[in-house]
Design a protein around this motif. Structure first.
Motif, short mmCIF file in Angstrom:
data_model
loop_
_atom_site.label_atom_id
_atom_site.label_comp_id
_atom_site.label_asym_id
_atom_site.label_seq_id
_atom_site.Cartn_x
_atom_site.Cartn_y
_atom_site.Cartn_z
N ARG A 183 -4.73 8.95 0.96
CA ARG A 183 -4.11 8.01 0.91
C ARG A 183 -3.12 7.31 1.91
O ARG A 183 -2.57 8.13 2.61
CB ARG A 183 -3.47 7.71 -0.52
N SER A 184 -2.89 6.04 1.90
CA SER A 184 -1.86 5.62 3.00
C SER A 184 -0.34 6.11 2.45
O SER A 184 -0.13 6.33 1.33
CB SER A 184 -1.87 3.93 2.70
N LEU A 186 2.07 4.56 2.58
CA LEU A 186 2.82 3.36 2.07
C LEU A 186 2.45 3.06 0.80
O LEU A 186 3.24 2.54 -0.12
CB LEU A 186 2.59 2.05 3.01
N ASP A 187 1.19 3.18 0.41
CA ASP A 187 0.80 2.72 -0.92
C ASP A 187 -0.54 3.66 -1.38
O ASP A 187 -1.52 3.51 -0.77
CB ASP A 187 0.24 1.28 -0.90
N ASP A 188 -0.41 4.53 -2.22
CA ASP A 188 -1.51 5.36 -2.62
C ASP A 188 -2.66 4.78 -3.24
O ASP A 188 -3.66 5.49 -3.64
CB ASP A 188 -1.01 6.74 -3.30
N SER A 189 -2.51 3.30 -3.37
CA SER A 189 -3.77 2.82 -3.74
C SER A 189 -4.73 2.40 -2.72
O SER A 189 -5.90 1.93 -2.78
CB SER A 189 -3.47 1.53 -4.47
N THR A 195 -3.89 1.77 7.40
CA THR A 195 -2.43 1.60 7.95
C THR A 195 -2.06 2.62 8.88
O THR A 195 -1.04 2.67 9.75
CB THR A 195 -1.44 1.53 6.68
N ALA A 236 5.21 -3.13 0.93
CA ALA A 236 4.33 -2.76 -0.26
C ALA A 236 3.41 -3.86 -0.97
O ALA A 236 2.25 -3.63 -1.31
CB ALA A 236 5.05 -2.06 -1.43
N THR A 237 4.05 -5.26 -1.11
CA THR A 237 3.28 -6.14 -1.69
C THR A 237 2.32 -6.67 -0.59
O THR A 237 1.12 -7.02 -1.05
CB THR A 237 4.20 -7.42 -1.90
N VAL A 239 0.96 -4.85 1.69
CA VAL A 239 0.11 -4.05 1.98
C VAL A 239 -1.00 -4.00 1.12
O VAL A 239 -2.42 -3.93 1.13
CB VAL A 239 0.45 -2.35 2.07
N ALA A 240 -0.64 -4.41 -0.19
CA ALA A 240 -1.78 -4.89 -1.12
C ALA A 240 -2.84 -5.87 -0.66
O ALA A 240 -3.93 -5.72 -0.83
CB ALA A 240 -1.20 -5.36 -2.67
#
Length: 254
Positions: A183-184, A186-189, A195, A236-237, A239-240
């Motif tokens: 996972r990234s 920055l964001d594990d989703s 990234t 984070a927003t 990266v979504a």
């Protein structure tokens, strides 16, 4: 080794920092050769031309994940803080999770925060650090070309020669897309592949450059107040959006 390399980098950039303190030099160019990070196989050459607060960036790269977006930024700081590109020798020290790779967060301590987002249109500030729908997409052969002229703040213009160019995105498992269980940072989703840093380069000596032509954006003045290393809530927003864009493209391909 780290101390020696840091000393050399500091000596090499001292003149650039001094020049930055008195403002950007008109119509001068600075070359950078970007070497692969994380064994990505990606490499680029770049030139940044500065004329007052007008900046032109030209990049030609190869070895990138085909048909995939690649975030790219000028990293560093405007206060003279010295940064540098990571090398394979830095992995042992910076690789906190022990996966043998440098994530964006792990590498950021060396190359600094996002000062300019090299998007293809619109805003170029740190706020657009992860606006992947506006970053260039490599062609089917993995070539990535980029050229854009835009405006920056005086602080940014005076510090460009002390910054580093970093390109992101690497298909680690060779599946042809950004995926995998890792996972990234920055964001594990998101997959790490979306990234992860793929190439980094530092700017060299100043040289004469052709005058910069027309500016192709009207809202691209860089604002460093929210510049991040892919780490803020805003990032984070964003990266979504990165994940959405990557997966949307994948669905189209399917």
């Amino acid at each position: 080794m780290r101390i020696l390399r840091s000393t050399l980098v500091a000596a090499g950039t001292a003149a650039f920092i001094a020049a930055g303190a008195s403002g950007a030099v008109a119509a001068e160019g600075y070359n950078a050769t970007l070497d692969e990070l994380n064994g990505s196989g990606a490499e680029s050459t770049a030139m940044v031309t500065v004329d007052g607060t007008t900046v032109r960036v030209d990049i030609e790269g190869t070895g990138f994940t085909p048909n995939a977006p690649h975030a790219q930024h000028l990293h560093g700081a405007t206060d003279g803080t010295e940064f540098m590109c990571p090398t394979p020798d830095d992995v042992d020290e910076l690789d906190e999770d022990g996966d043998g790779l440098l994530s964006t967060v792990e590498a950021a301590s060396l190359y600094g925060g996002v000062m300019v987002s090299l998007t293809t249109e619109g805003d170029t500030s740190g706020d657009s650090a992860l606006a992947v729908d506006r970053f260039p997409v490599a062609d089917a052969d993995g070539n990535l070309d980029y050229s854009r002229t835009f405006e920056v703040s005086e602080d940014i213009a005076g510090s460009l020669t002390n910054m580093h160019l970093v390109q992101h995105g690497f298909d680690i498992d060779g599946s042809g897309e950004y995926d995998g269980e890792a996972r990234s940072s920055l964001d594990d989703s998101l997959p790490l592949e979306a990234t992860i840093p793929a190439a980094c380069g530092e700017f060299g000596d100043a040289q004469s450059a052709a005058p910069i032509g027309g500016v192709d954006t009207g809202d691209a003045a860089a604002d460093t107040s929210t510049a991040v290393v892919f780490g803020s809530a805003a990032a984070a927003t964003a990266v979504a959006g990165l994940g959405f864009a990557a997966y949307s493209r994948r669905r189209v391909q399917q």
